[in-house]
Design an enzyme around this catalytic site. Sequence first.
Site, short mmCIF file in Angstrom:
data_model
loop_
_atom_site.label_atom_id
_atom_site.label_comp_id
_atom_site.label_asym_id
_atom_site.label_seq_id
_atom_site.Cartn_x
_atom_site.Cartn_y
_atom_site.Cartn_z
N ASP A 13 48.14 -7.61 29.88
CA ASP A 13 49.36 -7.80 29.09
C ASP A 13 50.64 -7.73 29.91
O ASP A 13 51.69 -7.30 29.43
CB ASP A 13 49.43 -6.76 27.94
CG ASP A 13 48.21 -6.82 27.04
OD1 ASP A 13 47.65 -7.92 26.89
OD2 ASP A 13 47.81 -5.77 26.50
N LYS A 16 51.10 -12.74 31.72
CA LYS A 16 50.43 -13.86 32.41
C LYS A 16 50.63 -15.16 31.64
O LYS A 16 50.87 -16.21 32.23
CB LYS A 16 48.92 -13.56 32.55
CG LYS A 16 48.63 -12.32 33.40
CD LYS A 16 47.15 -11.98 33.42
CE LYS A 16 46.61 -11.53 32.08
NZ LYS A 16 47.15 -10.25 31.58
N GLY A 40 44.76 -11.94 25.15
CA GLY A 40 45.77 -12.47 24.23
C GLY A 40 46.97 -12.82 25.07
O GLY A 40 47.65 -11.93 25.58
N HIS A 41 47.20 -14.11 25.27
CA HIS A 41 48.28 -14.56 26.17
C HIS A 41 49.38 -15.22 25.34
O HIS A 41 49.14 -16.22 24.66
CB HIS A 41 47.72 -15.54 27.21
CG HIS A 41 46.75 -14.89 28.16
ND1 HIS A 41 46.10 -15.58 29.15
CD2 HIS A 41 46.33 -13.60 28.26
CE1 HIS A 41 45.31 -14.74 29.82
NE2 HIS A 41 45.44 -13.54 29.29
N GLN A 224 43.14 -10.31 31.60
CA GLN A 224 43.11 -8.86 31.85
C GLN A 224 43.95 -8.53 33.10
O GLN A 224 44.88 -9.26 33.40
CB GLN A 224 41.68 -8.33 31.98
CG GLN A 224 40.90 -8.33 30.68
CD GLN A 224 40.31 -9.67 30.29
OE1 GLN A 224 39.67 -10.33 31.08
NE2 GLN A 224 40.51 -10.09 29.06
P1 GDP Z 1 49.44 -11.43 28.91
O1 GDP Z 1 48.19 -10.96 28.26
O2 GDP Z 1 49.55 -10.98 30.32
O3 GDP Z 1 49.66 -12.91 28.77
O4 GDP Z 1 50.64 -10.71 28.13
P2 GDP Z 1 50.79 -10.58 26.53
O5 GDP Z 1 51.17 -11.89 25.98
O6 GDP Z 1 49.61 -9.90 25.95
O7 GDP Z 1 51.97 -9.52 26.44
C1 GDP Z 1 53.20 -9.76 27.04
C2 GDP Z 1 54.27 -9.69 25.94
O8 GDP Z 1 55.55 -9.60 26.54
C3 GDP Z 1 54.32 -10.93 25.08
O9 GDP Z 1 54.75 -10.56 23.79
C4 GDP Z 1 55.38 -11.80 25.76
O10 GDP Z 1 56.01 -12.70 24.87
C5 GDP Z 1 56.33 -10.74 26.23
N1 GDP Z 1 57.06 -11.06 27.47
C6 GDP Z 1 56.63 -11.72 28.57
N2 GDP Z 1 57.57 -11.68 29.54
C7 GDP Z 1 58.60 -10.97 29.05
C8 GDP Z 1 59.85 -10.53 29.59
O11 GDP Z 1 60.20 -10.78 30.73
N3 GDP Z 1 60.64 -9.77 28.77
C9 GDP Z 1 60.29 -9.45 27.50
N4 GDP Z 1 61.11 -8.71 26.79
N5 GDP Z 1 59.10 -9.84 26.96
C10 GDP Z 1 58.28 -10.56 27.74
P1 IMO Z 2 45.01 -9.88 28.55
O1 IMO Z 2 44.39 -11.07 29.21
C1 IMO Z 2 44.82 -5.59 27.77
C2 IMO Z 2 40.83 -3.80 27.57
C3 IMO Z 2 40.43 -3.22 26.23
C4 IMO Z 2 39.54 -2.10 26.67
C5 IMO Z 2 38.82 -2.68 27.89
C6 IMO Z 2 37.43 -3.24 27.59
O2 IMO Z 2 45.71 -10.19 27.28
O3 IMO Z 2 45.84 -9.12 29.52
P2 IMO Z 2 36.59 -5.43 26.36
O4 IMO Z 2 36.79 -5.90 24.96
O5 IMO Z 2 37.12 -6.39 27.39
O6 IMO Z 2 35.21 -4.99 26.65
O7 IMO Z 2 37.49 -4.09 26.46
O8 IMO Z 2 39.66 -3.72 28.37
N1 IMO Z 2 41.26 -5.21 27.56
C7 IMO Z 2 42.54 -5.61 27.64
N2 IMO Z 2 43.68 -4.89 27.66
N3 IMO Z 2 44.88 -6.94 27.88
C8 IMO Z 2 43.75 -7.67 27.88
O9 IMO Z 2 43.73 -8.99 28.12
C9 IMO Z 2 42.51 -7.01 27.72
N4 IMO Z 2 41.22 -7.42 27.64
C10 IMO Z 2 40.47 -6.32 27.56
O10 IMO Z 2 41.53 -2.77 25.51
O11 IMO Z 2 40.32 -1.03 27.12
MG MG Z 3 47.59 -9.93 26.53
#
Ligand code: GDP
Ligand code: IMO
Ligand code: MG
Length: 430
Positions: A13, A16, A40-41, A224
């Site tokens: 998170d 990416k 979840g991207h 991840q």
């Molecule tokens: P990922 O799994 O690495 O793709 O990240 P996620 O989408 O799960 O979580 C990142 C969250 O931060 C999302 O809600 C994005 O919209 C948000 N986000 C990404 N870059 C920035 C940033 O520079 N500033 C802020 N405030 N939010 C950001």
């Molecule tokens: P993105 O790509 C954050 C975590 C789960 C748990 C551990 C194992 O959005 O960054 P699993 O279901 O993979 O067997 O769970 O890994 N986990 C993540 N945490 N972002 C993710 O993906 C994750 N994918 C798995 O919360 O701790």
């Molecule tokens: Mg994510």
Amino acid sequence: MPGYIIVGMQWGDEGKGKTVDFLTKKADVVARYQGGNNAGHTVVVNDQETVLHLIPCGILHPDAQCIIGNGTVIDPAVLIQELDDLAKADCEVKGRLHISEAAHIIMPYHKALDGAQEEARGENKIGTTNRGIGPCYADKADRFGIRFGDMIEPETFKQKVKEVLDFKNTILTKAFGKEALDYDAIIEDYSRYADRLREYAADTTLMLHKAQQADQNIVYEGAQGAMLDIDHGTFPYVTSSTTMSGGVFSGAGIAPNSIDGVIGIMKAYCTRVGEGPFVTELHCETGEALRAAGHEFGATTGRPRRCGWLDMVQIRRAVNICGITSFVLTKGDVLGIFDTIKICTAYEINGEVTDEFPTRLAHIESAKPIYDEFPGWESDISDCSSWEELPENAQKYIETIERLSGVPVSIVSVGPGREQTIARNNPFGN
Ligand code: GDP
Ligand code: IMO
Ligand code: MG
């Protein structure tokens, strides 16, 4: 053949999805190579938020080719939902999405087992996303797995399910006291999924080789983060795939010498979902303030993310295992609420100070963070569009990260939107 790997530097998170979307402006191909819909991207374009779990984030650029590689695990129902959602948003996918025939399929018993195993672990649960990821990768290693290429061949699929279902049902009922799954229902559902997805089947490894030969720009979208890596993460509190950059070679079928750089996506602070050690976690108002300001709730499960300060001990480990050549720093804007910001530079473990990340779980669990403090910038930087516009203290914070890691911060993200991105040095050219 420019190829860049996007890899999370922490526990996922990091942003990416946002970064991949930004880079795809200049990329021809985007490929996922590991993980499944545990990911979840999030991408935000013109205030419209899209969360993708399986389809690469390049899909929102109409000319990009998108690949779901052999190293991923696919829940076909989730993929179909994602296709439907994209269609509703007028995003044309046909001819642009390609699914590896060698990718493994998440089956209903994988999800049932994920839940049952977590329940059985009780207090020692991992806190998985409950999507069947671990049991699916386990079946792959055990050679019980069913691949996308098997699913789209009706007779092969029936045969494979027949071979494995009795065995899985025995485990579900006898070891965990759960209900057995019905063969006919599985065949009916998955035949429907197969009919819908068959047209996307491809030899994605060959496609990537051809893209390389044609000198196309390729982004490999990791899921991840390095600390969730099955080998190098905080085992057993990890996911079941190789999340560090090396996962791309087996997970996409490409060679190390086809990579030009590895881009580490790093949040300006740190978060974690699920269980497991987190040295800089804040169990206080500051942690809550980070969660509120950063909207730190899981994009897949909606769970609140645990929050803490940036941990450079952990980051340096991630840099070294992944071969990071540059950073994208995200969410620095969130730190604008603080007058003082901390960075962890060393750990104290059993009375000894170290700046190396330990491998033993007990050592990570008992490590106490040692912090350097920095004055905050106490302002909103989300409208800054150049390095020069960033407040001096924000620049200093970024330069400190560069000094402590030896890695340049080439892109600074100051908000979730596509345009809220300061590219000091875009790898595909500014
Ligand atoms: P990922 O799994 O690495 O793709 O990240 P996620 O989408 O799960 O979580 C990142 C969250 O931060 C999302 O809600 C994005 O919209 C948000 N986000 C990404 N870059 C920035 C940033 O520079 N500033 C802020 N405030 N939010 C950001
Ligand atoms: P993105 O790509 C954050 C975590 C789960 C748990 C551990 C194992 O959005 O960054 P699993 O279901 O993979 O067997 O769970 O890994 N986990 C993540 N945490 N972002 C993710 O993906 C994750 N994918 C798995 O919360 O701790
Ligand atoms: Mg994510």
